[in-house]
Design an enzyme around this catalytic site. Structure first.
Site, PDB file in Angstrom:
ATOM      1  N   GLY A  57       0.866  -0.788   0.186  1.00 59.54           N
ATOM      2  CA  GLY A  57       0.137  -0.110  -0.309  1.00 59.54           C
ATOM      3  C   GLY A  57       0.743   1.446  -0.039  1.00 59.54           C
ATOM      4  O   GLY A  57       1.856   1.358  -0.510  1.00 59.54           O
ATOM      5  N   SER A  58       0.348   2.208   0.627  1.00 64.76           N
ATOM      6  CA  SER A  58       0.944   3.464   0.650  1.00 64.76           C
ATOM      7  C   SER A  58       2.343   3.619   1.581  1.00 64.76           C
ATOM      8  O   SER A  58       2.250   2.896   1.952  1.00 64.76           O
ATOM      9  CB  SER A  58       0.093   4.844   0.483  1.00 64.76           C
ATOM     10  OG  SER A  58      -0.703   4.771   2.057  1.00 64.76           O
ATOM     11  N   GLU A 114       6.072  -3.357   1.091  1.00 64.29           N
ATOM     12  CA  GLU A 114       5.510  -2.487   0.023  1.00 64.29           C
ATOM     13  C   GLU A 114       4.899  -1.713  -0.916  1.00 64.29           C
ATOM     14  O   GLU A 114       4.028  -1.753  -0.193  1.00 64.29           O
ATOM     15  CB  GLU A 114       4.754  -3.935  -1.044  1.00 64.29           C
ATOM     16  CG  GLU A 114       6.069  -5.513  -1.377  1.00 64.29           C
ATOM     17  CD  GLU A 114       6.993  -5.615  -1.866  1.00 64.29           C
ATOM     18  OE1 GLU A 114       7.019  -4.571  -2.362  1.00 64.29           O
ATOM     19  OE2 GLU A 114       7.888  -6.968  -1.704  1.00 64.29           O
ATOM     20  N   CYS A 146       2.425   0.858  -9.207  1.00 67.66           N
ATOM     21  CA  CYS A 146       3.296   0.988  -8.030  1.00 67.66           C
ATOM     22  C   CYS A 146       4.107   1.653  -8.574  1.00 67.66           C
ATOM     23  O   CYS A 146       5.100   1.762  -8.490  1.00 67.66           O
ATOM     24  CB  CYS A 146       2.837   0.084  -7.016  1.00 67.66           C
ATOM     25  SG  CYS A 146       3.455  -1.298  -7.551  1.00 67.66           S
ATOM     26  N   GLY A 199       2.362   2.314   5.280  1.00 69.68           N
ATOM     27  CA  GLY A 199       3.677   1.603   5.982  1.00 69.68           C
ATOM     28  C   GLY A 199       4.023   1.501   6.646  1.00 69.68           C
ATOM     29  O   GLY A 199       4.115   1.774   7.903  1.00 69.68           O
TER      30      GLY A 199
HETATM   31  P1  NAD Z   1      -3.187   2.732   1.121  1.00 68.98           P
HETATM   32  O1  NAD Z   1      -2.060   2.356   1.845  1.00 68.98           O
HETATM   33  O2  NAD Z   1      -4.530   3.389   1.414  1.00 68.98           O
HETATM   34  O3  NAD Z   1      -3.913   0.960   1.858  1.00 68.98           O
HETATM   35  C1  NAD Z   1      -3.614  -0.576   1.888  1.00 68.98           C
HETATM   36  C2  NAD Z   1      -4.121  -1.312   2.736  1.00 68.98           C
HETATM   37  O4  NAD Z   1      -3.775  -0.809   4.024  1.00 68.98           O
HETATM   38  C3  NAD Z   1      -5.218  -1.489   2.650  1.00 68.98           C
HETATM   39  O5  NAD Z   1      -5.676  -2.771   2.437  1.00 68.98           O
HETATM   40  C4  NAD Z   1      -6.050  -0.410   3.887  1.00 68.98           C
HETATM   41  O6  NAD Z   1      -7.762  -0.650   4.087  1.00 68.98           O
HETATM   42  C5  NAD Z   1      -5.005  -0.627   4.464  1.00 68.98           C
HETATM   43  N1  NAD Z   1      -5.073   0.232   5.945  1.00 68.98           N
HETATM   44  C6  NAD Z   1      -5.650   1.222   5.929  1.00 68.98           C
HETATM   45  N2  NAD Z   1      -4.889   1.874   7.077  1.00 68.98           N
HETATM   46  C7  NAD Z   1      -3.898   1.035   7.661  1.00 68.98           C
HETATM   47  C8  NAD Z   1      -3.732   1.379   9.289  1.00 68.98           C
HETATM   48  N3  NAD Z   1      -3.785   1.456   9.918  1.00 68.98           N
HETATM   49  N4  NAD Z   1      -3.128  -0.388  10.062  1.00 68.98           N
HETATM   50  C9  NAD Z   1      -3.195  -1.740   8.902  1.00 68.98           C
HETATM   51  N5  NAD Z   1      -3.665  -1.595   7.951  1.00 68.98           N
HETATM   52  C10 NAD Z   1      -4.461   0.050   6.869  1.00 68.98           C
HETATM   53  O7  NAD Z   1      -3.310   2.019  -0.355  1.00 68.98           O
HETATM   54  P2  NAD Z   1      -3.580   1.477  -1.800  1.00 68.98           P
HETATM   55  O8  NAD Z   1      -4.385   3.076  -2.131  1.00 68.98           O
HETATM   56  O9  NAD Z   1      -4.609   0.558  -1.420  1.00 68.98           O
HETATM   57  O10 NAD Z   1      -2.474   1.374  -2.562  1.00 68.98           O
HETATM   58  C11 NAD Z   1      -2.565   2.045  -3.024  1.00 68.98           C
HETATM   59  C12 NAD Z   1      -0.765   2.580  -2.676  1.00 68.98           C
HETATM   60  O11 NAD Z   1      -0.364   0.875  -3.527  1.00 68.98           O
HETATM   61  C13 NAD Z   1       0.312   3.095  -4.048  1.00 68.98           C
HETATM   62  O12 NAD Z   1       0.864   3.708  -3.262  1.00 68.98           O
HETATM   63  C14 NAD Z   1       0.999   2.382  -4.571  1.00 68.98           C
HETATM   64  O13 NAD Z   1       2.213   2.333  -4.992  1.00 68.98           O
HETATM   65  C15 NAD Z   1       1.080   1.103  -3.584  1.00 68.98           C
HETATM   66  N6  NAD Z   1       1.737  -0.351  -3.956  1.00 68.98           N
HETATM   67  C16 NAD Z   1       2.714  -1.135  -4.046  1.00 68.98           C
HETATM   68  C17 NAD Z   1       2.782  -2.056  -4.409  1.00 68.98           C
HETATM   69  C18 NAD Z   1       4.164  -2.926  -4.129  1.00 68.98           C
HETATM   70  O14 NAD Z   1       4.730  -3.882  -4.204  1.00 68.98           O
HETATM   71  N7  NAD Z   1       5.264  -2.159  -3.859  1.00 68.98           N
HETATM   72  C19 NAD Z   1       1.634  -2.578  -5.300  1.00 68.98           C
HETATM   73  C20 NAD Z   1       0.934  -2.113  -5.381  1.00 68.98           C
HETATM   74  C21 NAD Z   1       0.687  -0.775  -4.855  1.00 68.98           C
END
Ligand code: NAD
Length: 495
Positions: free
Chosen positions: A217-218, A239, A273, A222
């Site tokens: 995720g973002s 990631e 990503c 993270g």
């Molecule tokens: P996000 O960070 O908003 O959410 C990711 C996940 O985390 C979701 O399931 C969300 O519900 C959960 N989450 C949110 N707050 C949390 C908390 N406090 N504790 C635990 N879990 C929590 O990201 P997104 O908008 O779903 O995805 C897009 C981002 O992911 C972009 O930055 C993209 O670059 C990145 N991404 C990275 C990769 C990689 O392999 N490096 C792959 C795909 C996407």
């Protein structure tokens, strides 16, 4: 007798192209998460007892189901993310290929191996094996809701762990499809479970006593994940996002580089990503590259119809970020050769190519996550490297060059680099995938991805009593003198 009814809170998953409700899912509570992890703990003992061969057979079975019903899964992805059906199929195919790879290679990578025991311990037989951690919590994003989490899920499973999966709140249906289809292949125990909800449910998973969290995720989320995991000393794999650069050298195939920039930057509406966000082009081929890129981008249209090459922006809040990046770039002297501020609509963003954008602007420094590219002219590839590496992110990268391709690839500060193609590394299951800096740490995919969900177990077995025993109080001065002589002979030479 009165019964207190426990009301289950729910949320809707929407089609971002139409706002139509495509599914309703529970918001799982801390207790629900704890229960799932307890079930996973029991299931993991059984899953481990199957050994590599038993798990491989079941993973192959699951792979067959996903492959045969690929179009059905792609339809769920299409409905929840809005991406074209064919693009959804592509991520399903890649996930299947990774599943096949782990089923075939887990034993080879993780099984017991002899190690040299060295002269001082020549009487020992040394072995190492990689044992499963137990229960892995996987927290996934929405942009590649199958391919991305499967990069953790199937590697964790093949290594012998059970998995509790919290998909993004935008794509719970994809998570449910994956978990339900796995249960068809492995009906005996809940080895792979689903929990749904928002950030709080994910945070509960971090605190539930799992043996590792694999988060995609973002970067800001993270950080929260790490903070929550710190409370229980739960290790994490992060990631996160990227701001990937593409370098075009003077001897590059300019047309191929332009094609890669447009697909790498615009496919999935830029919500990738490892999507291309910044391009640095040698001054000798800059004009030709810009012309070719603009021409190719003109063929790309965002829309909800079957002919559109890209779909909507899945997360409505992202529209403001994309608009802000374009507005700021233009306000600071940048030019939109195609698209621009008006390209950002209520759901869809049309391709936008920006030039002359200052390197310190948000469009160059922050993840845009839309179908946009910034293109900058550089005098040589050394300048391109400095600019590409001047980022807090470091996920993927791309180089188009003939002579210096490998050299430039090595010098880019990123976890992966594609030379003369784009994002190809993600489709090669044997290659590790992961970032540097704000893009995260740890690796999914490949041998490293399997080991990420294990602990190395070292065993030294004495084969015979050594003439010199170092690990006893009965050791004599003579023994110490002999060892000192031996070590001087071995390592003391001046050369
Ligand atoms: P996000 O960070 O908003 O959410 C990711 C996940 O985390 C979701 O399931 C969300 O519900 C959960 N989450 C949110 N707050 C949390 C908390 N406090 N504790 C635990 N879990 C929590 O990201 P997104 O908008 O779903 O995805 C897009 C981002 O992911 C972009 O930055 C993209 O670059 C990145 N991404 C990275 C990769 C990689 O392999 N490096 C792959 C795909 C996407």
């Amino acid at each position: 007798m009165t019964t207190v009814e426990h009301k289950v809170e729910t949320f809707d998953s929407l089609n971002p192209a139409t706002d139509e409700i495509v599914g309703t899912y529970p918001v799982h509570t801390e207790q629900d998460v704890a229960d799932a992890v307890a079930r996973a703990r029991n299931a993991s003992a059984w899953w481990q007892s199957l050994g590599f061969a038993g798990r491989a057979e079941r993973l192959q079975r699951w792979k067959g189901i996903i492959t045969r019903r690929g179009p059905q899964l792609a339809e769920v992805i299409h409905q929840e993310t809005g991406k074209p059906h064919a693009d959804a199929m592509l991520e399903v195919i890649l996930a299947v290929d990774h599943t096949a790879w782990v089923a075939k290679n887990a034993r080879k990578v993780l099984g017991p191996k002899r190690r040299a025991s060295g002269l001082l311990m020549a009487n020992q037989a040394a072995t190492v094996e990689y044992q499963p951690l137990g229960v892995i919590g996987v927290i996934g994003p929405w942009n590649y809701p199958t391919f991305t989490p499967m990069g953790s899920i199937v590697y964790a499973l093949a290594a012998g762990n059970s998995v509790v999966f919290k998909p993004s709140e935008y794509t719970p249906g994809v998570g449910k499809w994956l978990v339900d289809s796995f249960a068809e292949a492995v009906p005996e125990h809940p080895v792979f479970q689903l929990i749904t909800g928002f950030g709080a449910t994910g945070a509960a998973l971090c605190r539930a006593g799992v043996d590792k969290i694999a988060f995609t995720g973002s970067a800001p989320t993270g950080r929260k994940i790490m903070a929550a995991c710190a409370e229980t000393l739960t290790p994490v794999l992060i990631e996160a996002g990227g701001k990937d650069a593409l370098l075009v050298d003077e001897d590059a195939d300019v047309d191929a580089a332009a094609d890669a920039a447009v697909w790498g930057g615009m496919s999935n509406a830029g919500q990738t990503c490892v999507g291309v966000e910044r391009v640095y082009v040698h001054e000798k081929v800059y004009d030709a590259f810009v012309a070719a890129t603009v021409e190719k981008a003109r063929d790309v249209r965002a829309g909800g119809d079957a002919d559109a090459k890209i779909g909507p922006i899945t997360m409505p809040a992202q529209l403001d970020i994309i608009r802000k990046h374009i507005t700021d770039a233009i306000a600071r002297g940048g030019k939109a050769l195609i698209g621009g501020v008006d390209a950002v609509g209520d759901r869809f963003v049309q391709p936008t190519i920006l030039v002359d954008v200052p390197e310190d602007s948000v469009a160059v420094r922050d993840e845009t996550f839309g179908p946009t590219l910034t293109i900058a002219k550089v005098k040589d590839m050394d300048e391109a490297l400095v600019k590409a590496n001047d980022s807090r992110y470091g996920l993927g990268a791309t180089v188009f060059a003939k002579r210096r391709g490998m050299e430039l690839a090595r010098r880019l500060r990123s976890g992966m680099t594609a030379v003369n193609s784009v994002i190809s590394f993600a489709g090669i299951p044997s290659l590790p995938f992961g970032g540097v800096g704000d893009s995260g740490f740890g690796r999914i995919h490949g041998e490293d991805g399997l080991k990420e969900f294990t602990r190395a177990k070292a065993i030294a077995r004495q084969r015979f009593r050594a003439p010199i025993n170092l690990t006893t109080f009965a050791r004599t001065e003579k023994t110490d003198a002999t060892v000192a002589k031996l070590i001087t002979l071995l390592h003391g030479k001046r050369k």
